[in-house]
Scaffold this active site. Structure first.
Site, PDB file in Angstrom:
ATOM      1  N   CYS A 136       0.821  -1.210   0.000  1.00 21.29           N
ATOM      2  CA  CYS A 136       0.000   0.000   0.000  1.00 21.29           C
ATOM      3  C   CYS A 136       0.857   1.265   0.000  1.00 21.29           C
ATOM      4  CB  CYS A 136      -0.869   0.026   1.234  1.00 21.29           C
ATOM      5  SG  CYS A 136      -1.836  -1.444   1.463  1.00 21.29           S
ATOM      6  N   LYS A 179      13.746 -13.207 -12.083  1.00 19.76           N
ATOM      7  CA  LYS A 179      13.372 -12.064 -12.935  1.00 19.76           C
ATOM      8  C   LYS A 179      12.325 -12.504 -13.944  1.00 19.76           C
ATOM      9  CE  LYS A 179      14.428  -9.553 -11.020  1.00 19.76           C
ATOM     10  NZ  LYS A 179      15.130  -9.392  -9.812  1.00 19.76           N
ATOM     11  N   GLU A 215       8.869 -13.225 -12.260  1.00 17.29           N
ATOM     12  CA  GLU A 215       8.227 -12.019 -11.726  1.00 17.29           C
ATOM     13  C   GLU A 215       7.498 -11.224 -12.799  1.00 17.29           C
ATOM     14  OE1 GLU A 215      11.639 -10.024  -9.704  1.00 17.29           O
ATOM     15  OE2 GLU A 215      10.139  -9.739  -8.141  1.00 17.29           O
ATOM     16  N   ARG A 235       4.894   0.486  -6.162  1.00 20.45           N
ATOM     17  CA  ARG A 235       4.923  -0.377  -4.982  1.00 20.45           C
ATOM     18  C   ARG A 235       3.886  -1.498  -5.081  1.00 20.45           C
ATOM     19  NH1 ARG A 235       7.202   2.086  -0.326  1.00 20.45           N
ATOM     20  NH2 ARG A 235       5.710   0.953   0.933  1.00 20.45           N
ATOM     21  N   LYS A 272       6.774  -3.521  -4.532  1.00 21.15           N
ATOM     22  CA  LYS A 272       8.196  -3.184  -4.537  1.00 21.15           C
ATOM     23  C   LYS A 272       8.819  -3.439  -3.178  1.00 21.15           C
ATOM     24  CE  LYS A 272      12.026  -1.635  -6.215  1.00 21.15           C
ATOM     25  NZ  LYS A 272      12.783  -2.598  -7.046  1.00 21.15           N
ATOM     26  N   GLU A 303      18.659 -15.811  -9.790  1.00 21.51           N
ATOM     27  CA  GLU A 303      18.200 -14.448 -10.053  1.00 21.51           C
ATOM     28  C   GLU A 303      17.587 -14.343 -11.457  1.00 21.51           C
ATOM     29  OE1 GLU A 303      17.520 -12.063  -8.322  1.00 21.51           O
ATOM     30  OE2 GLU A 303      17.537 -10.298  -9.588  1.00 21.51           O
ATOM     31  N   TRP A 360      -3.117  -2.539  -1.416  1.00 21.93           N
ATOM     32  CA  TRP A 360      -2.733  -3.893  -1.833  1.00 21.93           C
ATOM     33  C   TRP A 360      -3.433  -4.810  -0.848  1.00 21.93           C
ATOM     34  CZ3 TRP A 360       0.196  -8.081   0.066  1.00 21.93           C
ATOM     35  CH2 TRP A 360       0.725  -8.946  -0.890  1.00 21.93           C
ATOM     36  N   ASN A 383      -1.416   1.792   6.058  1.00 27.16           N
ATOM     37  CA  ASN A 383      -0.545   0.738   5.524  1.00 27.16           C
ATOM     38  C   ASN A 383      -0.235  -0.188   6.677  1.00 27.16           C
ATOM     39  OD1 ASN A 383      -0.430   2.112   3.176  1.00 27.16           O
ATOM     40  ND2 ASN A 383       1.777   2.450   3.166  1.00 27.16           N
ATOM     41  N   GLY A 384      -0.368  -1.465   6.465  1.00 25.23           N
ATOM     42  CA  GLY A 384      -0.021  -2.403   7.530  1.00 25.23           C
ATOM     43  C   GLY A 384      -1.206  -3.259   7.898  1.00 25.23           C
TER      44      GLY A 384
HETATM   45  C1  AGP Z   1      13.037  -8.501  -6.651  1.00 21.66           C
HETATM   46  O1  AGP Z   1      12.939  -8.486  -8.030  1.00 21.66           O
HETATM   47  C2  AGP Z   1      11.785  -8.745  -5.969  1.00 21.66           C
HETATM   48  N1  AGP Z   1      10.802  -7.803  -6.333  1.00 21.66           N
HETATM   49  C3  AGP Z   1      11.813  -9.126  -4.495  1.00 21.66           C
HETATM   50  O2  AGP Z   1      12.209 -10.449  -4.457  1.00 21.66           O
HETATM   51  C4  AGP Z   1      12.700  -8.298  -3.538  1.00 21.66           C
HETATM   52  O3  AGP Z   1      14.045  -8.492  -3.840  1.00 21.66           O
HETATM   53  C5  AGP Z   1      12.402  -8.715  -2.094  1.00 21.66           C
HETATM   54  O4  AGP Z   1      11.067  -8.440  -1.795  1.00 21.66           O
HETATM   55  C6  AGP Z   1      13.306  -8.040  -1.088  1.00 21.66           C
HETATM   56  O5  AGP Z   1      13.190  -6.664  -1.132  1.00 21.66           O
HETATM   57  P1  AGP Z   1      14.213  -5.724  -0.382  1.00 21.66           P
HETATM   58  O6  AGP Z   1      15.534  -5.868  -1.017  1.00 21.66           O
HETATM   59  O7  AGP Z   1      13.647  -4.359  -0.499  1.00 21.66           O
HETATM   60  O8  AGP Z   1      14.248  -6.201   1.042  1.00 21.66           O
END
Ligand code: AGP
Length: 634
Positions: A2, A511, A514, A27, A629, A507, A74, A100-101
């Site tokens: 959120c 990617k 996602e 986000r 995000k 990774e 969200w 938020n939360g």
């Molecule tokens: C990365 O592409 C992702 N969106 C996700 O895995 C992210 O790396 C993870 O949520 C951790 O986020 P942070 O580095 O802000 O803690």
């Protein structure tokens, strides 16, 4: 997750709030809403889906209100429907709240408030808050009558937040108090922006930077009143606090696409600069084996890196992958045993703490709830051990020095990548890996685990990286864009890597899933024959990272095993390598470098591949479905 924005000042609030919400879109969200106060009335507009739906609803409404709050939701409690979108209001629609939360005790509160005649209109946890505030305004609990008389709204919010359990950030307005915007922080980020005669609040800085760079982040257990006269900050206990704003070193252009189709592509292209900045910030670029001083200056407090005998790293997602590269570097360069744990797992099954353990939290946002919770737990168990030697050995690696992480852990390596908007992390991954190079080199130098000549050699290699990334981007992007066309029907991918490039396989796969929603698995190449090989056939492309070094021949043999099962083989391979040409159906060549430095180059074609496959499918690359995000709930 959120997003919260709030405004009080002299300009029309709706425009500023909508602009702020747009800056927070990255986000992740599924509905949105605004509330403003105009001529003694509360105006609330909400819409399911994208911000455009909200924009369509407010289009044409004359609303010059100078006070308002906005939200992107969200969904956690209650489906992503309009009636669950924020702001939520009390029975008489005088008070509006965005949150938020998660309010954990909302069920009991809701029942109590219903029994007192409050009418609920949503399925959310948030809705109890405006009702609770209304109740406290009607029946103040605080015995100090003078406080209530002087600040009735603030006191009602304060009394209400003291009834809530959970992690939350709030912004609250009240039609009966048109000169007040109250904001609250408890375990979820909330930042105040100070302009000229106007004040802003937001859950994340991109919503504030277009207006001001002077910011005041709230701490947990604090609330603030923003009014035309200024900002007052209080504890949940009611004590007034004095705080000094600080200036963000950002410029608003950083949150624009600058001609790129997506933020993700822009951020992939920013990686040479990210590596350069890290080298300039933390390394003595003129250092050689004959130099007197240390090659690395991390500017950490004394004692953090002294006498470390064991390292444990906690992180999530891409940050966890960067940490796996870090483990390899710390073990191979500094000879220190290193464990990397998912933050969400570590919290409930932490590995035993020794006096000489250095704990590192890695999070680009500095706001990931699982990582923060794991580090808080770690901090507590260090305190409880009552051993002074344990205390200083905690370190954070983040791209957001203004974040909650930095307030939890005073020793930070700032990755200086600049704001990352694309939900899929790219440049912040590279920046985190760079942070691990400098940390591992620092530890190696202190512990004298490497000959100085080897350190010099690695530094030389690091200095070449920005130009080498540029050459990969230049030579590969067109080809990868073309290649992406051939995966229109593909449903599964396997990524293989070994040694320091195993995390890059993970990774690359992350990617792809996602942003393209294609199932992809990253696997250690040598493990494929122990199970995943059963998945292979002509429909499943295998991407193998095969770079010269200790495991090169092994990866090539593992790739051959896949080829023998008809898999289409794509190789991230050294440039001009006949062996690779012989093995792979398609090649994504990168310059030949020291194996230790190769992850910074091998990840680039995999980022581009994921990007172009998703873009080709017409997907929302920067805001993939279901993702946020920064994941600020556990
Ligand atoms: C990365 O592409 C992702 N969106 C996700 O895995 C992210 O790396 C993870 O949520 C951790 O986020 P942070 O580095 O802000 O803690």
């Amino acid at each position: 997750m959120c997003g919260i924005v709030g405004y009080i000042g002299t300009r029309p609030a709706s425009d500023i709030l909508m602009e702020g919400l747009r800056k927070l879109e990255y986000r992740g969200y599924d509905s949105a809403g605004l509330a403003t106060v105009l001529e003694g009335e509360l105006h609330c507009v909400r819409a399911k889906g994208k911000l455009q739906n909200l924009q369509d609803k407010i289009e044409g409404l004359e609303n010059p209100a100078r006070l308002g709050i906005g939200h992107t939701r969200w969904a956690t409690h209650g489906k992503p429907e309009e009636h669950n979108a924020h702001p939520h209001t009390d029975t008489y629609r005088r008070i509006a709240v965005v949150q938020n939360g998660i309010v954990e005790n909302y069920r009991e509160l809701r029942e109590e408030l219903k029994a007192k005649g409050h009418e609920f209109r949503s399925d959310t946890d948030t809705e109890v808050i405006p009702h609770l505030i209304a109740e406290h305004l009607k029946n103040p609990l605080n015995t100090d009558a003078s406080l209530i008389e002087r600040d009735p709204f603030l006191e009602a919010v304060r009394a209400s937040v003291n009834c809530l359990t959970g992690a939350f950030a709030l912004a609250v307005i009240n039609a009966d108090f048109p000169d007040e915007l109250i904001v609250v922080r408890q375990q979820a980020p909330l930042i105040i922006g100070l302009g000229q005669g106007e004040f802003f609040c937001a859950s994340d800085t991109p919503a504030i930077v277009p207006h001001t760079r002077a910011v005041l982040p709230l701490e947990n257990g604090e609330l603030a009143r923003l009014s035309p006269l200024g900002v007052e900050i209080y504890t949940f206990g009611g004590d007034r606090l004095k705080k000094h704003p600080f200036t963000l070193n950002w410029n608003p252009i950083m949150v624009e696409k600058q001609g790129f189709k997506h933020f993700m592509l822009k951020e992939i292209y920013e990686q040479p600069g990210v590596v350069r900045t890290c080298l300039e910030t933390y390394l003595d670029t003129a250092w050689s084996a004959d130099s007197k001083g240390a090659p690395v200056q991390l500017k950490l407090a004394d004692g953090v890196l002294d006498g470390v005998e064991h390292v444990q790293v906690v992180a999530c997602g891409t940050s966890w992958h960067a940490s796996l590269v870090g483990k390899y570097l710390i073990e191979q360069l500094a000879n220190i045993p290193t464990m990397v744990q998912y933050a969400s797992e570590f919290r409930y099954s932490p590995s035993p703490l020794t006096r000489h353990t250095l704990t590192i939290g890695v999070t680009q946002s500095g706001e990931t709830a699982d990582t923060l919770a794991a580090l808080e737990m770690e901090q507590k168990r260090r305190e409880q051990a009552r051993d002074a030697a344990l205390a200083p050995r905690m370190l954070g690696i983040t791209n957001r020095p203004e974040s909650s992480l930095s307030r939890l852990i005073p020793n930070i390596i700032d990755t200086h990548a600049g704001i990352e908007i694309g939900v899929a992390a790219t440049k912040t991954f590279t920046a985190q890996v760079m942070a691990f190079y400098v940390l591992a080199l620092d530890l190696a130098y202190r512990r004298q685990t490497l000959p100085l000549e080897r350190i010099e050699q690695i530094l030389d290699g690091l200095r070449q990286l920005p130009a080498q990334i540029e050459s990969v981007l230049e030579s590969q992007e067109r080809y990868i864009e073309e290649l992406a066309h051939s995966f229109g029907e593909t449903q599964d991918f396997i990524y293989l890597g070994r040694g320091i490039n195993f995390p890059i396989a993970l990774e690359g796969a992350l990617k792809l899933k996602e942003i393209s929603y294609i199932h992809a698995e990253g696997y250690p190449a040598g493990e494929m024959k122990h199970g995943p090989i059963a998945l292979l056939d002509a429909k499943v492309p295998v991407v193998a990272i095969a770079m010269p070094g200790t495991v090169y021949d092994k990866v090539l043999s593992n790739a051959q095993e896949a080829k023998a099962r008809d898999a289409r083989l794509i190789g991230v391979v050294p440039m001009n390598d006949p062996e690779a040409e012989h093995t792979f159906d398609q090649m994504l060549p990168v310059p030949v470098v020291d194996e230790l430095l190769s992850p910074i180059l091998t990840v680039i074609p995999l980022q581009l591949l994921a990007y172009h496959i998703a873009a080709r499918r017409g997907l929302d690359v920067d805001q993939p479905r279901n993702l946020a995000k920064s994941v600020t709930v556990e």
